[in-house]
Design a protein around this motif. Structure first.
Motif, PDB file in Angstrom:
ATOM      1  N   THR A  41       0.837  -1.198   0.000  1.00 29.43           N
ATOM      2  CA  THR A  41       0.000   0.000   0.000  1.00 29.43           C
ATOM      3  C   THR A  41       0.876   1.254   0.000  1.00 29.43           C
ATOM      4  O   THR A  41       1.724   1.410   0.871  1.00 29.43           O
ATOM      5  N   THR A  42       0.678   2.095  -1.005  1.00 29.06           N
ATOM      6  CA  THR A  42       1.481   3.321  -1.115  1.00 29.06           C
ATOM      7  C   THR A  42       0.557   4.525  -1.139  1.00 29.06           C
ATOM      8  O   THR A  42      -0.405   4.556  -1.911  1.00 29.06           O
TER       9      THR A  42
ATOM     10  N   CYS B 133      -3.785   7.789  -3.140  1.00 26.73           N
ATOM     11  CA  CYS B 133      -3.327   6.411  -3.025  1.00 26.73           C
ATOM     12  C   CYS B 133      -2.733   5.990  -4.367  1.00 26.73           C
ATOM     13  O   CYS B 133      -3.358   6.152  -5.416  1.00 26.73           O
ATOM     14  N   LEU B 134      -1.511   5.477  -4.334  1.00 24.80           N
ATOM     15  CA  LEU B 134      -0.859   5.049  -5.573  1.00 24.80           C
ATOM     16  C   LEU B 134      -0.980   3.548  -5.777  1.00 24.80           C
ATOM     17  O   LEU B 134      -0.977   3.053  -6.893  1.00 24.80           O
ATOM     18  N   ASP B 135      -1.032   2.826  -4.692  1.00 21.30           N
ATOM     19  CA  ASP B 135      -1.141   1.369  -4.765  1.00 21.30           C
ATOM     20  C   ASP B 135      -2.032   0.924  -3.612  1.00 21.30           C
ATOM     21  O   ASP B 135      -1.729   1.205  -2.452  1.00 21.30           O
TER      22      ASP B 135
ATOM     23  N   GLY C  82      -4.995  -2.639   0.832  1.00 20.45           N
ATOM     24  CA  GLY C  82      -5.590  -2.710   2.162  1.00 20.45           C
ATOM     25  C   GLY C  82      -5.023  -1.699   3.139  1.00 20.45           C
ATOM     26  O   GLY C  82      -4.012  -1.044   2.875  1.00 20.45           O
ATOM     27  N   ASN C  83      -5.723  -1.571   4.272  1.00 25.12           N
ATOM     28  CA  ASN C  83      -5.327  -0.676   5.351  1.00 25.12           C
ATOM     29  C   ASN C  83      -5.054   0.748   4.882  1.00 25.12           C
ATOM     30  O   ASN C  83      -4.025   1.343   5.226  1.00 25.12           O
ATOM     31  N   LEU C  84      -5.994   1.281   4.133  1.00 24.08           N
ATOM     32  CA  LEU C  84      -5.861   2.630   3.588  1.00 24.08           C
ATOM     33  C   LEU C  84      -5.795   3.685   4.692  1.00 24.08           C
ATOM     34  O   LEU C  84      -4.979   4.603   4.636  1.00 24.08           O
ATOM     35  N   LEU C  85      -6.645   3.535   5.720  1.00 25.95           N
ATOM     36  CA  LEU C  85      -6.745   4.572   6.747  1.00 25.95           C
ATOM     37  C   LEU C  85      -5.441   4.764   7.511  1.00 25.95           C
ATOM     38  O   LEU C  85      -5.024   5.896   7.759  1.00 25.95           O
TER      39      LEU C  85
ATOM     40  N   ASN D 159      -8.400  15.630   1.785  1.00 24.54           N
ATOM     41  CA  ASN D 159      -9.132  15.011   0.689  1.00 24.54           C
ATOM     42  C   ASN D 159      -8.404  13.740   0.268  1.00 24.54           C
ATOM     43  O   ASN D 159      -7.233  13.787  -0.076  1.00 24.54           O
ATOM     44  N   VAL D 160      -9.102  12.622   0.345  1.00 22.57           N
ATOM     45  CA  VAL D 160      -8.489  11.356  -0.038  1.00 22.57           C
ATOM     46  C   VAL D 160      -8.937  11.016  -1.449  1.00 22.57           C
ATOM     47  O   VAL D 160     -10.130  11.053  -1.747  1.00 22.57           O
TER      48      VAL D 160
END
Lengths: 223, 276
Positions: free
Chosen positions: B60-61, B145-147, B150-153, B86-87
């Motif tokens: 996750t990046t 988000c680039l990649d 999971g676990n974005l937050l 802003n996501v």
């Protein structure tokens, strides 16, 4: 503006505001409920199970949709995030596998917001689902607790109490094991305070579940 | 031969495949249930932004850029600036996102970050005031988000905090003659960070809780839970948006794990900032 609000007597607990629930006020939806908690009022309409758009179809369970309409204006990011929370809570209790390839839509219209809005929405949703006769594994209810500056717990706070409180916690609790389905925290609190609030919410939930039962009984009992 | 059988099993019965691993207290990627993926933080990756950071959590990046602009304050809070997170989840990061206006997940993530900023008081809004009632700073925090694995937050919170620590605001003076604001780009000051909120996410599998889920684990799990703590071990968010139920005892375990995670992240962040 807020009237001196009568509160539910729930024993040794800080009391809930008075609850008023009207079942089936709307004729078109399959289930509808007008839910009032003190001066906070929410109208819920439930449609389903009905046809689903092909793009949203899920082959082994029902597609759930929750729409939350604010009192004025268009729904924004705040409403979207609340919708998602309510939707995921419903998904956990509705037996969706019984209605594959169909849709269940819950529409919530805020009529007055006088505090504890999320918990009122959750309660209205649950009663709406009951009114629509959808199969569920358990019921759920929403309880909001506010912690005041001295660390006292206030149940079902009004808008003013919410604004003054350093922390406001909302939980959704299931009716079978009294476990936590949803939790949301506004402000900051300590671990002990969180645990105390959970315990208070679980006891308050019993009052609400008793109210659900009474309301359903009154609706279906005949003279 | 066994590898192909295992791969087939994973495709046909993904949940059962996971359960076999969970029974042995480990996961298919070799981590145990309470273990995070490798976290890397890079600060100041975008030179044109006022503050930026790139965070990697396994695959996750997430990149966060903060742009400071002038704005007029609202009438009822004339000495307060704004922080606007802003996501963005572009189609680049995963096949599950389509181009177009932000989807449900992106909106929920933006709201979550905004809630945490409000709850934790990470930066005092009064510190963003330039002239009371006239001009304040507005910090646009774009988190991209680039990649997506999971676990974005957790990744977003980490990137946001790291970028905030990297922000340098120029000194602004008001020219007495013209009444216009003059920006002194040679003299820049960092922000005062009051609190350091760190998020820790869990997913629920039946009765088990698993920390730092991958995208695959998030899809299979029956619920998620995110806890945000600050350095005083206060809870800034206990975000459980529905999903299967959790007991108080389990919640307590998660909070303890979140506290240790806070220490890990803080140590890492301090090290990175020192090295810059």
């Amino acid at each position: 503006m807020e009237s001196a609000q009568r509160r539910f007597d729930s024993g040794d607990l800080p009391a809930l505001r008075r609850i008023v629930c009207e079942q089936g006020p709307l004729s078109r939806p399959d289930g509808s409920v007008s839910w009032m908690q003190g001066d906070t009022s929410v109208l819920a309409g439930v449609y389903g199970p009905t046809e689903v758009k092909v793009s949203k179809e899920i082959y082994d369970k029902a597609t759930l949709e929750v729409l939350l309409r604010p009192k004025v204006g268009l729904p924004g990011v705040y409403e979207k995030s609340r919708e998602q929370m309510i939707k995921k809570t419903c998904e956990a209790v509705i037996l969706g596998n019984l209605h594959p390839r169909s849709s269940i839509t819950v529409v919530l219209q805020v009529i007055t917001d006088a505090g504890s809005l999320l918990s009122s929405c959750l309660n209205a949703t649950c009663m709406g689902l009951v009114d629509a006769g959808l199969p569920m594994s358990s019921l759920f209810c929403g309880v909001t607790c506010a912690l005041d500056a001295d660390g006292n717990i206030l149940l079902d706070p009004t808008m003013k109490q919410e604004k003054d409180a350093p922390a406001v916690l909302t939980f959704a609790i299931d009716s079978i094991e009294k476990k936590i389905l949803l939790s949301n925290l506004k402000g900051a609190c300590s671990e002990e305070q969180l645990q105390q609030c959970i315990a208070t919410a679980q006891r308050a939930a019993e009052t609400i579940f008793r109210f659900y039962r009474d309301a359903a009984c009154r609706k279906y009992s005949k003279w | 031969m066994t590898a192909t059988v295992a791969a087939a099993f994973r495709t046909v019965e993904p949940l059962e495949y996971y359960r076999r691993f969970l029974k042995e207290n480990c996961r298919p990627d070799g981590r145990d249930l309470g273990e995070f993926r490798t976290t890397t933080i890079n600060i100041g990756s975008i030179t044109t932004a006022d503050g930026s950071a790139l965070v990697k959590l396994g695959n996750t990046t997430v990149i966060c850029g903060i742009k400071a602009e002038f704005a007029a304050p609202t009438v009822d809070s004339s000495n307060k600036g704004y922080i606007i997170p802003n996501v963005d989840l572009p189609p680049l990061c995963s096949s599950r996102f389509r181009p177009g206006p932000p989807g449900e997940e992106a909106q929920a993530a933006s709201q979550f970050i905004a809630d945490v900023i409000e709850n934790s008081q990470v930066v005092m809004k009064e510190d963003l005031c330039i002239i009371d009632g006239k001009i304040v700073w507005v910090l646009y925090c774009d988190i991209i988000c680039l990649d997506y694995d999971g676990n974005l937050l957790d990744a977003c919170m980490c990137a946001f905090l790291a970028a905030l620590k990297n922000v340098l605001l120029p000194v602004v003076t008001i020219n007495a003659e013209t009444g216009l604001a003059e920006v002194n780009l040679k003299e820049k000051n960092p922000l005062t960070i009051k609190k350091q909120p760190v998020a820790t996410s869990f997913v629920l599998f039946d009765t088990l809780v698993v920390v730092d889920p991958t995208a695959e684990e998030e899809d299979l799990a029956s619920g998620t839970l995110t806890i945000v703590t600050d350095e005083e071990d206060k809870l800034c968010s206990v975000h459980k948006p529905g999903g299967s139920t959790v007991t108080e005892a389990k919640l307590q375990d998660c909070i303890s794990r979140a506290k240790t995670r806070h220490k890990e992240v803080k140590k890492l962040m301090d090290k990175i900032i020192k090295s810059v």
